[in-house]
Design a protein around this motif. Structure first.
Motif, mmCIF file in Angstrom:
data_model
loop_
_atom_site.group_PDB
_atom_site.id
_atom_site.type_symbol
_atom_site.label_atom_id
_atom_site.label_comp_id
_atom_site.label_asym_id
_atom_site.label_seq_id
_atom_site.Cartn_x
_atom_site.Cartn_y
_atom_site.Cartn_z
ATOM 1 N N GLU A 207 0.832 -1.204 0.000
ATOM 2 C CA GLU A 207 0.000 0.000 0.000
ATOM 3 C C GLU A 207 0.866 1.253 0.000
ATOM 4 N N ARG A 210 2.203 1.751 -3.439
ATOM 5 C CA ARG A 210 1.212 2.340 -4.341
ATOM 6 C C ARG A 210 1.133 3.853 -4.153
ATOM 7 N N ARG A 213 4.155 5.380 -5.869
ATOM 8 C CA ARG A 213 4.021 5.382 -7.331
ATOM 9 C C ARG A 213 3.030 6.442 -7.796
ATOM 10 N N SER A 214 1.965 6.639 -7.005
ATOM 11 C CA SER A 214 0.968 7.631 -7.391
ATOM 12 C C SER A 214 1.543 9.044 -7.353
#
Length: 341
Positions: A207, A210, A213-214
């Motif tokens: 998580e 993620r 990366r966002s």
């Protein structure tokens, strides 16, 4: 002929022992069941971890406030102590001057003035000396007045220094307490994380990955900063994306939330307070619709978190322990108001 002996009966004592043993076994089984609760879901654990991190940040901002207060008091004490030393030097000089005047007066006026005039072969010469003695007395009176005034000032400054030193001592005690509180919250969080299974830890790490990366493909829109200093502050903070969160840190390699914002504005040549609560009162308050890039954004009811508005509903901030400086939606935290520096 078969024997018809009656079967031997179990003794009452033996029955009691067996019953007690069985009861103990049941109790131990119940305790074991309680000691090994069902594994919590990743979602439940994450909620608990996030709550602990929020409590840690609350304690961190209190720690920052105590640290700032200690630094300010230390500087005030040093200034007062320097002034006390200077005033003491002036007082010593005045007292030395007074001693010199007193010695001169004694040497000139050791005989009663009327007798001196009667015995003087040159009355005009004596009158000149008497005039000098009057002047010496006037200087002496002025010296005494200055000494009394210096002593009053010196005593006031010494009292002020003692008061500031006492306040500084209390602040240092508070600082140790706040630091211990932060460390305790972090230890509690780590203990909870350590209780996770390998799969749960992997899920949390995924998580976080993620989220990272966002951050690589954030759309900040085309909003224009409110001022050159706001633009410069945001640019400085943007250059620190990926820097780790460390409680109490003010850069340049690591930051906490208010450490990042105060450092960023310092790079723009603007000094703002150290803590998020103080930064909340450092400029013009704004609604969410009034925000422009570089404005401060205050979160939570107690104002314990601060970020920089980056544009298009995104903020740039140092979130919490275990994270890095990154972009995040302004809606991920309870918005209070913006501040334009």
């Amino acid at each position: 002929m078969a024997s018809h002996r009656r079967p031997k009966q179990t003794s009452r004592a033996r029955v009691t022992v067996l019953t007690a043993t069985a009861a103990a076994a049941v109790a131990l089984s119940a305790q074991a069941a309680q000691a090994a609760p069902a594994k919590q879901s990743v979602k439940t654990v994450k909620a608990k971890v996030d709550a602990l991190y929020e409590q840690t940040e609350q304690a961190t901002e209190k720690l920052n406030g105590a640290t700032e207060k200690q630094d300010q008091l230390q500087k005030q004490v040093e200034v007062i102590q320097d002034e006390v030393a200077r005033q003491q030097g002036d007082l010593n000089d005045l007292q030395d001057d007074l001693g010199t005047l007193a010695s001169a007066q004694y040497r000139s006026g050791g005989i009663d003035p009327t007798l001196q005039l009667f015995l003087s072969a040159d009355p005009d010469s004596y009158l000149d000396k008497a005039s000098t003695l009057d002047q010496v007395s006037t200087k002496q009176a002025e010296a005494l007045r200055q000494i009394a005034e210096k002593k009053r000032t010196l005593n006031q400054q010494k009292a002020e220094a003692a008061s500031k030193l006492s306040e500084l001592d209390q602040t240092r005690t508070e600082l140790r307490k706040k630091k211990k509180e932060v460390q305790g919250k972090l230890a509690e969080t780590q203990k909870l994380l350590n209780s996770l299974t390998a799969a749960q830890r992997a899920a949390l790490a995924a998580e976080d990955a993620r989220s990272s990366r966002s951050n690589e493909r954030v759309n900040l829109g085309n909003d224009t900063p409110a001022s050159g200093r706001a633009a410069a502050a945001l640019a400085a903070a943007t250059g620190k994306r990926g820097a780790p969160y460390v409680y109490g840190a003010t850069g340049p390699s690591s930051f906490d939330c208010s450490g990042l914002t105060s450092w960023a504005y310092a790079q723009a040549g603007v000094s703002i307070p150290r803590t998020s609560q103080a930064q909340a009162n450092a400029g013009q308050r704004l609604s969410m619709s009034q925000l422009m890039p570089g404005d401060l954004v205050i979160f939570y009811g107690d104002q314990h978190h601060v970020a920089l508005y980056a544009g298009n509903g995104m903020v740039l901030h140092a979130p919490r322990t275990g994270t890095v400086v990154r972009y995040e939606s302004i809606n991920n935290m309870p918005f209070q108001f913006g501040v334009r520096i």
